[in-house]
Design an enzyme around this catalytic site. Structure first.
Site, PDB file in Angstrom:
ATOM      1  N   ASP A  29       0.859  -1.179   0.000  1.00 55.58           N
ATOM      2  CA  ASP A  29       0.000   0.000   0.000  1.00 55.58           C
ATOM      3  C   ASP A  29       0.901   1.237   0.000  1.00 55.58           C
ATOM      4  O   ASP A  29       1.550   1.536   1.008  1.00 55.58           O
ATOM      5  CB  ASP A  29      -0.888  -0.037   1.258  1.00 55.58           C
ATOM      6  CG  ASP A  29      -1.929   1.065   1.242  1.00 55.58           C
ATOM      7  OD1 ASP A  29      -1.626   2.167   0.750  1.00 55.58           O
ATOM      8  OD2 ASP A  29      -3.059   0.814   1.727  1.00 55.58           O
ATOM      9  N   THR A  60      -5.305  13.484 -15.100  1.00 55.50           N
ATOM     10  CA  THR A  60      -6.627  13.566 -15.724  1.00 55.50           C
ATOM     11  C   THR A  60      -6.812  14.875 -16.482  1.00 55.50           C
ATOM     12  O   THR A  60      -6.261  15.916 -16.083  1.00 55.50           O
ATOM     13  CB  THR A  60      -7.727  13.453 -14.639  1.00 55.50           C
ATOM     14  OG1 THR A  60      -9.005  13.649 -15.238  1.00 55.50           O
ATOM     15  CG2 THR A  60      -7.560  14.483 -13.537  1.00 55.50           C
ATOM     16  N   SER A  95     -14.276  17.768  -8.749  1.00 53.77           N
ATOM     17  CA  SER A  95     -14.629  16.808  -7.697  1.00 53.77           C
ATOM     18  C   SER A  95     -13.415  16.671  -6.784  1.00 53.77           C
ATOM     19  O   SER A  95     -12.309  17.100  -7.141  1.00 53.77           O
ATOM     20  CB  SER A  95     -14.969  15.437  -8.298  1.00 53.77           C
ATOM     21  OG  SER A  95     -13.780  14.789  -8.734  1.00 53.77           O
ATOM     22  N   TYR A 117     -11.906  13.931  -6.151  1.00 51.72           N
ATOM     23  CA  TYR A 117     -10.945  13.097  -6.889  1.00 51.72           C
ATOM     24  C   TYR A 117     -10.081  13.962  -7.826  1.00 51.72           C
ATOM     25  O   TYR A 117      -8.855  13.883  -7.825  1.00 51.72           O
ATOM     26  CB  TYR A 117     -11.676  12.008  -7.699  1.00 51.72           C
ATOM     27  CG  TYR A 117     -10.889  11.607  -8.918  1.00 51.72           C
ATOM     28  CD1 TYR A 117      -9.722  10.863  -8.783  1.00 51.72           C
ATOM     29  CD2 TYR A 117     -11.252  12.035 -10.200  1.00 51.72           C
ATOM     30  CE1 TYR A 117      -8.948  10.545  -9.891  1.00 51.72           C
ATOM     31  CE2 TYR A 117     -10.491  11.728 -11.304  1.00 51.72           C
ATOM     32  CZ  TYR A 117      -9.342  10.981 -11.147  1.00 51.72           C
ATOM     33  OH  TYR A 117      -8.570  10.694 -12.230  1.00 51.72           O
ATOM     34  N   HIS A 118     -10.750  14.788  -8.647  1.00 53.34           N
ATOM     35  CA  HIS A 118      -9.992  15.620  -9.596  1.00 53.34           C
ATOM     36  C   HIS A 118      -9.067  16.583  -8.845  1.00 53.34           C
ATOM     37  O   HIS A 118      -7.974  16.894  -9.300  1.00 53.34           O
ATOM     38  CB  HIS A 118     -10.947  16.401 -10.506  1.00 53.34           C
ATOM     39  CG  HIS A 118     -11.643  15.546 -11.527  1.00 53.34           C
ATOM     40  ND1 HIS A 118     -12.940  15.112 -11.375  1.00 53.34           N
ATOM     41  CD2 HIS A 118     -11.232  15.032 -12.710  1.00 53.34           C
ATOM     42  CE1 HIS A 118     -13.290  14.374 -12.422  1.00 53.34           C
ATOM     43  NE2 HIS A 118     -12.271  14.307 -13.251  1.00 53.34           N
ATOM     44  N   LYS A 133      -5.714  15.170  -8.089  1.00 53.46           N
ATOM     45  CA  LYS A 133      -4.793  15.153  -9.239  1.00 53.46           C
ATOM     46  C   LYS A 133      -4.181  16.539  -9.457  1.00 53.46           C
ATOM     47  O   LYS A 133      -3.071  16.659  -9.979  1.00 53.46           O
ATOM     48  CB  LYS A 133      -5.533  14.690 -10.507  1.00 53.46           C
ATOM     49  CG  LYS A 133      -6.073  13.266 -10.414  1.00 53.46           C
ATOM     50  CD  LYS A 133      -5.019  12.217 -10.718  1.00 53.46           C
ATOM     51  CE  LYS A 133      -5.590  10.823 -10.617  1.00 53.46           C
ATOM     52  NZ  LYS A 133      -4.711   9.762 -11.066  1.00 53.46           N
ATOM     53  N   GLN A 176      -5.192  12.415 -18.793  1.00 54.17           N
ATOM     54  CA  GLN A 176      -5.984  11.478 -19.595  1.00 54.17           C
ATOM     55  C   GLN A 176      -7.473  11.825 -19.588  1.00 54.17           C
ATOM     56  O   GLN A 176      -8.028  12.264 -18.594  1.00 54.17           O
ATOM     57  CB  GLN A 176      -5.780  10.069 -19.033  1.00 54.17           C
ATOM     58  CG  GLN A 176      -6.483   8.988 -19.847  1.00 54.17           C
ATOM     59  CD  GLN A 176      -6.004   7.596 -19.489  1.00 54.17           C
ATOM     60  OE1 GLN A 176      -5.362   6.931 -20.283  1.00 54.17           O
ATOM     61  NE2 GLN A 176      -6.320   7.165 -18.299  1.00 54.17           N
ATOM     62  N   VAL A 227     -11.679   6.989 -20.418  1.00 54.84           N
ATOM     63  CA  VAL A 227     -11.265   5.794 -21.167  1.00 54.84           C
ATOM     64  C   VAL A 227     -12.504   4.960 -21.496  1.00 54.84           C
ATOM     65  O   VAL A 227     -13.376   4.788 -20.657  1.00 54.84           O
ATOM     66  CB  VAL A 227     -10.263   4.975 -20.336  1.00 54.84           C
ATOM     67  CG1 VAL A 227      -9.847   3.716 -21.073  1.00 54.84           C
ATOM     68  CG2 VAL A 227      -9.042   5.837 -20.022  1.00 54.84           C
ATOM     69  N   VAL A 262     -28.600   9.750 -19.240  1.00 53.43           N
ATOM     70  CA  VAL A 262     -27.978  11.054 -19.531  1.00 53.43           C
ATOM     71  C   VAL A 262     -28.263  12.020 -18.375  1.00 53.43           C
ATOM     72  O   VAL A 262     -29.410  12.216 -17.992  1.00 53.43           O
ATOM     73  CB  VAL A 262     -28.542  11.627 -20.849  1.00 53.43           C
ATOM     74  CG1 VAL A 262     -28.091  13.071 -21.054  1.00 53.43           C
ATOM     75  CG2 VAL A 262     -28.119  10.759 -22.019  1.00 53.43           C
TER      76      VAL A 262
HETATM   77  N1  USQ Z   1     -22.562  11.129 -17.086  1.00 50.78           N
HETATM   78  C1  USQ Z   1     -23.848  10.940 -17.554  1.00 50.78           C
HETATM   79  N2  USQ Z   1     -24.437   9.752 -17.299  1.00 50.78           N
HETATM   80  C2  USQ Z   1     -23.834   8.737 -16.627  1.00 50.78           C
HETATM   81  C3  USQ Z   1     -22.506   8.934 -16.172  1.00 50.78           C
HETATM   82  C4  USQ Z   1     -21.898  10.140 -16.414  1.00 50.78           C
HETATM   83  O1  USQ Z   1     -24.444  11.816 -18.164  1.00 50.78           O
HETATM   84  O2  USQ Z   1     -24.457   7.673 -16.443  1.00 50.78           O
HETATM   85  C5  USQ Z   1     -21.873  12.408 -17.340  1.00 50.78           C
HETATM   86  C6  USQ Z   1     -21.341  13.109 -16.085  1.00 50.78           C
HETATM   87  O3  USQ Z   1     -22.317  13.913 -15.477  1.00 50.78           O
HETATM   88  C7  USQ Z   1     -20.159  13.868 -16.645  1.00 50.78           C
HETATM   89  C8  USQ Z   1     -19.654  13.010 -17.800  1.00 50.78           C
HETATM   90  O4  USQ Z   1     -20.725  12.113 -18.114  1.00 50.78           O
HETATM   91  O5  USQ Z   1     -20.576  15.067 -17.184  1.00 50.78           O
HETATM   92  C9  USQ Z   1     -18.412  12.211 -17.516  1.00 50.78           C
HETATM   93  O6  USQ Z   1     -18.597  11.371 -16.379  1.00 50.78           O
HETATM   94  P1  USQ Z   1     -17.676  10.077 -16.162  1.00 50.78           P
HETATM   95  O7  USQ Z   1     -18.169   9.357 -14.948  1.00 50.78           O
HETATM   96  O8  USQ Z   1     -17.584   9.312 -17.420  1.00 50.78           O
HETATM   97  O9  USQ Z   1     -16.215  10.720 -15.955  1.00 50.78           O
HETATM   98  P2  USQ Z   1     -15.498  11.433 -14.717  1.00 50.78           P
HETATM   99  O10 USQ Z   1     -16.316  11.415 -13.482  1.00 50.78           O
HETATM  100  O11 USQ Z   1     -15.022  12.768 -15.192  1.00 50.78           O
HETATM  101  O12 USQ Z   1     -14.219  10.523 -14.428  1.00 50.78           O
HETATM  102  C10 USQ Z   1     -13.630   9.651 -15.382  1.00 50.78           C
HETATM  103  C11 USQ Z   1     -12.684   8.701 -14.633  1.00 50.78           C
HETATM  104  C12 USQ Z   1     -11.523   9.503 -14.043  1.00 50.78           C
HETATM  105  C13 USQ Z   1     -10.836  10.289 -15.138  1.00 50.78           C
HETATM  106  C14 USQ Z   1     -11.835  11.189 -15.851  1.00 50.78           C
HETATM  107  C15 USQ Z   1     -11.234  11.869 -17.054  1.00 50.78           C
HETATM  108  O13 USQ Z   1     -13.368   7.992 -13.603  1.00 50.78           O
HETATM  109  O14 USQ Z   1     -10.608   8.618 -13.415  1.00 50.78           O
HETATM  110  O15 USQ Z   1      -9.824  11.092 -14.591  1.00 50.78           O
HETATM  111  O16 USQ Z   1     -12.918  10.366 -16.357  1.00 50.78           O
HETATM  112  S1  USQ Z   1     -11.966  13.441 -17.365  1.00 50.78           S
HETATM  113  O17 USQ Z   1     -13.427  13.276 -17.372  1.00 50.78           O
HETATM  114  O18 USQ Z   1     -11.487  13.877 -18.649  1.00 50.78           O
HETATM  115  O19 USQ Z   1     -11.608  14.336 -16.289  1.00 50.78           O
END
Ligand code: USQ
Length: 406
Positions: free
Chosen positions: A74, A145, A187, A189-190, A193, A216, A219, A262
């Site tokens: 860990d 991220t 968030s 989490y973000h 980072k 990133q 994915v 959505v």
């Molecule tokens: N969303 C929907 N419906 C869903 C799930 C999500 O509309 O059922 C929306 C969310 O409100 C958000 C978007 O889709 O606006 C993205 O959500 P997500 O859960 O796909 O992504 P996120 O929470 O941002 O996190 C994920 C990964 C994280 C990575 C990040 C990249 O879990 O580890 O760092 O994507 S990024 O989004 O570019 O910051």
């Protein structure tokens, strides 16, 4: 190269370990298996059946003759153990995935916020601290991220990490500088980072550590060339409201006949990358380390941007799924534009795997194969960003109790 993959049992860590092992590198996974414990805490499981890490590595050896070593450590809690391991093995490079990576999980409660901050920041700092203490010239590649930049509409492309600015001085001159692009996390989490980014800046400047930070996007997909080789090498595939990410969730929802969830108007534009490209980018970053004493190298690890509602419509067209628009449990802009620079990986030879119907349908087929493992009650996203939003969360997107928002 001798490469340590911290968090090598996770969604990207596992395929990365296989990809790098296949390319001939000596791979050591360090992992505390926390992701498996979180599944137990949440009462969910990966859509795909996953074997233990020991079994996975045994199968890989049987298939390819290559060994992947596993160490239960860990990073956040076992500093002395980590230091001892690094002193003994002196890896040429480290790929650091060992952080809690779900935004909704990080916002679930005060306990989850504490866990995410303590775990992520300590893991990163322990690693940097140990490298300096041991005087190791190891290249550290971190999975960051795109979310560090935030999602406000700027009207200009987001650069790869650094932003040139002009600062007006008191004596009337303008001094040019490159600064880290302003952090704007959405968030907890973000936010961790963003804190990681500052740790990297300090250790690169103060101790000359060689660090690459990969910003990133989201994915999508599940298989890579190596995970396809044997049923028991399969990657995890999350569908639940905390760990499932948007495009993969839509694909699984389409496969099980669940309406595509959505959030709000679906106007959020996000950056995406296929998992196969993700592991290729990590390999490219490993092959192109910054020099000792150079500033932190930053890549935008994404290949395309999409609006959430467009993705839902595309998947509905291919699969005939219904779309449901739900109250958004997150505090985020209802609509945003996003333009991102990713020239560096393209210049290094990345050939993007872009979203197309064939590939999406193939993932729906994988999901259909394991649909019997889905617990539909775990599909709704119920972690809310604020107490106010918690009251609007929809626990039943199949539409039986609450109506979707218009
Ligand atoms: N969303 C929907 N419906 C869903 C799930 C999500 O509309 O059922 C929306 C969310 O409100 C958000 C978007 O889709 O606006 C993205 O959500 P997500 O859960 O796909 O992504 P996120 O929470 O941002 O996190 C994920 C990964 C994280 C990575 C990040 C990249 O879990 O580890 O760092 O994507 S990024 O989004 O570019 O910051």
């Amino acid at each position: 190269m001798k490469i340590a993959v911290m968090g090598g049992d996770g969604f990207i860590g596992w395929p990365t370990s296989l990809h790098l092992s296949d390319a001939g590198h000596e791979i050591h996974i360090l992992d505390n298996l926390s992701r498996r414990w979180i599944d137990t805490e949440l009462g969910v499981q990966s859509l795909t059946p996953m074997d233990s890490i020991q079994e996975r590595t045994r199968i890989w050896h049987a298939e390819t003759g290559r060994r992947i070593h596993f160490n239960l450590i860990d990073l956040a809690k076992d500093y002395e153990l980590l230091k001892k391991w690094l002193a003994e093995h002196r890896p040429d490079a480290i790929v650091h995935f060992a952080e809690q990576r779900a935004a909704p999980y990080s916002m679930k409660s005060d306990r989850h916020k504490n866990y995410t901050v303590n775990n992520n920041v300590s893991a990163t700092h322990n690693l940097l601290n140990a490298l300096v203490e041991l005087n190791l010239d190891t290249h550290l590649v971190h999975l960051g991220t795109m979310g560090v930049y935030g999602y406000s509409t700027v009207g200009a492309a987001i650069p790869e990490g650094y932003l040139p600015v002009g600062i007006d001085t008191a004596d009337g001159r303008t001094v040019s500088q490159e600064i880290l692009y302003p952090a704007n996390p959405g968030s907890i989490y973000h936010m961790t980072k963003c804190l990681d980014q500052l740790l990297f800046q300090f250790y690169a400047k103060n101790d000359g550590l060689r660090i690459t930070d990969l910003h990133q996007g989201i994915v999508w997909g599940t298989h890579t060339e190596q995970t396809r080789r044997h049923e028991q090498l399969i990657n995890r595939f999350d569908y639940d409201g905390d760990y499932g990410t948007v495009l993969n969730r839509f694909l699984i929802q389409a496969a099980i006949g669940y309406p595509l969830t959505v959030h709000g108007s679906g106007g959020q534009t996000r950056a995406f990358i296929h998992i196969q490209d993700s592991v290729r980018c990590i390999e490219l970053a490993l092959k192109n380390p910054p020099a000792r004493g150079a500033r932190v190298e930053i890549f935008n690890q994404m290949t395309e941007t999409h609006r959430v509602r467009d993705l839902a419509e595309m998947i509905a067209r291919i699969s005939g799924a219904e779309i449901v628009r739900l109250p958004n449990p997150r505090k985020e802009a209802p609509e945003n534009e996003l333009i991102v620079k990713n020239d560096k990986f393209l210049e290094l030879g990345l050939e993007p795997t872009t979203l197309e119907a064939g590939l999406l349908s193939e993932i729906v087929d994988v999901a259909k194969k394991y649909a019997y493992r889905v617990d539909r009650s775990r599909v709704p996203a119920v972690s809310a960003w604020t107490k106010d939003l918690a009251t609007t969360v929809n626990h039943d997107p199949e539409g039986k109790r609450l109506k979707s928002v218009s």
